[in-house]
Design an enzyme around this catalytic site. Structure first.
Site, short mmCIF file in Angstrom:
data_model
loop_
_atom_site.label_atom_id
_atom_site.label_comp_id
_atom_site.label_asym_id
_atom_site.label_seq_id
_atom_site.Cartn_x
_atom_site.Cartn_y
_atom_site.Cartn_z
N HIS A 277 14.14 60.08 24.09
CA HIS A 277 15.21 60.96 24.55
C HIS A 277 16.41 60.18 25.07
CE1 HIS A 277 17.15 64.55 25.97
NE2 HIS A 277 17.22 64.07 27.18
N CYS A 278 16.28 58.88 25.32
CA CYS A 278 17.34 58.15 26.00
C CYS A 278 18.26 57.36 25.08
CB CYS A 278 16.73 57.21 27.05
SG CYS A 278 15.96 58.07 28.44
N ILE A 279 17.71 56.34 24.42
CA ILE A 279 18.56 55.37 23.73
C ILE A 279 19.36 55.98 22.59
CG2 ILE A 279 18.61 53.13 22.60
CD1 ILE A 279 16.11 52.38 24.09
#
Length: 440
Positions: A277-279
């Protein structure tokens, strides 16, 4: 910990210090649930909020929906008073509200804060003086002050006087056996020094090391820098992989050799694209906000373009490999190994494996997958495959025209895969070069 001067916050600080405070966690996913369990572990009562009734029911019946979290851990937390609800009317029962909801991108690759905003607006009618609001969801610098603070003020809740407002970014690393929630230092920034003091007091009950910064903006930017650092370096090594492939050089051999340098080099590994979900998402939060200041973040955006292209690169390698064996991609049976976005976990958010499956199917291939951590293809907003994980017995392996190693789970028997597969496209460098193996 400095004592607050205002009665409402002094009372909150006292409840926190004596472990009498109740913590509300909003969003019981891969971030929120581990945090809720950690607070429960240290004897703090937790009330979990989620709009997904399936998750709420699972928690309240002692079941887990995240592979790495055992049902026994949920049961132990229940014994400490942990329960879940979809009723935002119960917000008045908690002393601290911690928001751990998704912050995706919209179809134009722009920030989508709808989950944050809907959560805050659902909670606001039930909030009261003497509560702490903490945002953990990754977002652009200024969100806490520009989006959350005005909404609190509209209800007469003044950060630093009768309530507290902080930003403290999540730092979960699913599947990492060395760093759990309590071990990862916690960055935190408060709207005022009083807010910061209250926020530190809460989190230090459950987390070993606190890292206070001067403002929520600084904390928001810290999280983005962490993930942009990884995105840019992964983009670099993915571009190096493409160049090395054209030159007939094994990029994994090169990385291993470069990593012997005892200073000035950090090894990053290429792959089929970014996941989690982040990078894949966070860099776009900064590039979007930077435009407000007239800044063009070309370096960050270029890395994003390279990483976003990688699933297409992999599909191109599959097409070339099949062609070398006299087979068209249309009608070929292709097994994608690994559906999770990284090895040894069950998290499929933004997984490049899913995009690879979609691209292959769009070209006429018959698609299947195998993943010991994901028995059935999960519900997704943009993709749907009515599939379940395939067994990896010799006959089944041999029945596919091509295997694509998208996620290198340790559970896979790579020697068996190589022995029985007709053709393998390896995006992770797990199998030694051979006549039926193609690196991608």
């Amino acid at each position: 910990m400095d004592l607050c001067k205002t009665p409402a916050l002094a009372a909150l600080q006292e409840k926190i210090a004596t472990r009498q405070a109740t913590v509300g966690i909003f969003g019981l996913g891969y971030v929120g649930l581990p945090l809720a369990l950690r607070f429960s572990e240290v004897g703090i009562k937790v009330l979990g909020f989620d709009i997904d009734q399936v998750k709420v029911n699972a928690i309240n019946t002692g079941k887990s929906y995240i592979e790495r979290i055992a049902a026994s851990t949920i049961a132990h937390a229940q014994a400490q008073g942990f329960n879940a609800t979809s009723d935002f009317g119960r917000v008045s029962e908690v002393d601290a509200l911690i928001i751990c909801v998704p912050t995706p991108l919209n179809k134009h690759r722009e920030p989508d804060l709808s989950f944050i905003i809907s959560t805050v607006e659902a909670a606001l009618p039930h909030m009261r003086e003497g509560q702490l609001l903490s945002l953990e969801s990754t977002t652009w610098p200024g969100t806490t002050e520009e989006i959350l603070a005005p909404r609190l003020l509209s209800r007469g809740l003044i950060p630093g006087q009768n309530c507290a407002l902080v930003f403290s970014p999540e730092r979960e690393d699913p599947g990492n056996p060395h760093y759990g929630t309590k071990d990862i230092p916690k960055v935190i920034g408060g709207i005022t020094p009083t807010c910061l003091s209250v926020g530190i007091g809460l989190y230090e009950c459950a987390i070993q090391t606190m890292v206070p910064v001067s403002s929520p903006k600084a904390a928001e930017m810290t999280k983005l820098l962490e993930n942009i650092h990884r995105s840019v370096n992964i983009g670099l090594v993915n571009e190096m992989k493409i160049v090395a492939d054209k030159m007939g050089i094994n990029i994994h051999e090169v990385i291993d050799a470069a990593a012997t340098k005892p200073f000035g080099f950090v090894p990053y590994r290429p792959g089929p694209g970014l996941g989690g979900h982040c990078i894949p998402i966070d860099p776009y939060y900064l590039t979007w906000k930077a435009r407000e200041y007239g800044v063009n973040t070309r370096f960050i955006e270029l890395a994003g373009e390279i990483n976003h292209y990688m699933p297409q690169w992999v599909v191109g390698k599959v097409m070339d490999a099949l062609n070398d064996y006299g087979k068209p991609i249309k009608g070929s049976r292709i097994l994608v190994l690994g559906l999770a976005y990284k090895k040894n976990i069950d998290d499929t958010r933004e997984s490049p494996a899913v995009e690879i499956m979609d691209l292959l199917q769009s070209k006429g291939a018959e698609i299947a997958y195998s993943d010991p951590h994901v028995p059935n293809f999960p519900r997704k907003r943009d993709y749907h495959f009515d599939l379940h994980s395939e067994s990896l017995d010799p006959d089944n392996i041999a029945s596919f025209d091509c295997l694509v190693i998208a996620t290198d789970h340790d559970e896979f028997d790579y020697s068996k895969l190589y022995e029985f597969a007709q053709l393998i496209v390896d995006t992770r460098g797990r199998i030694a070069l051979g006549e039926k193996l193609i690196r991608a």
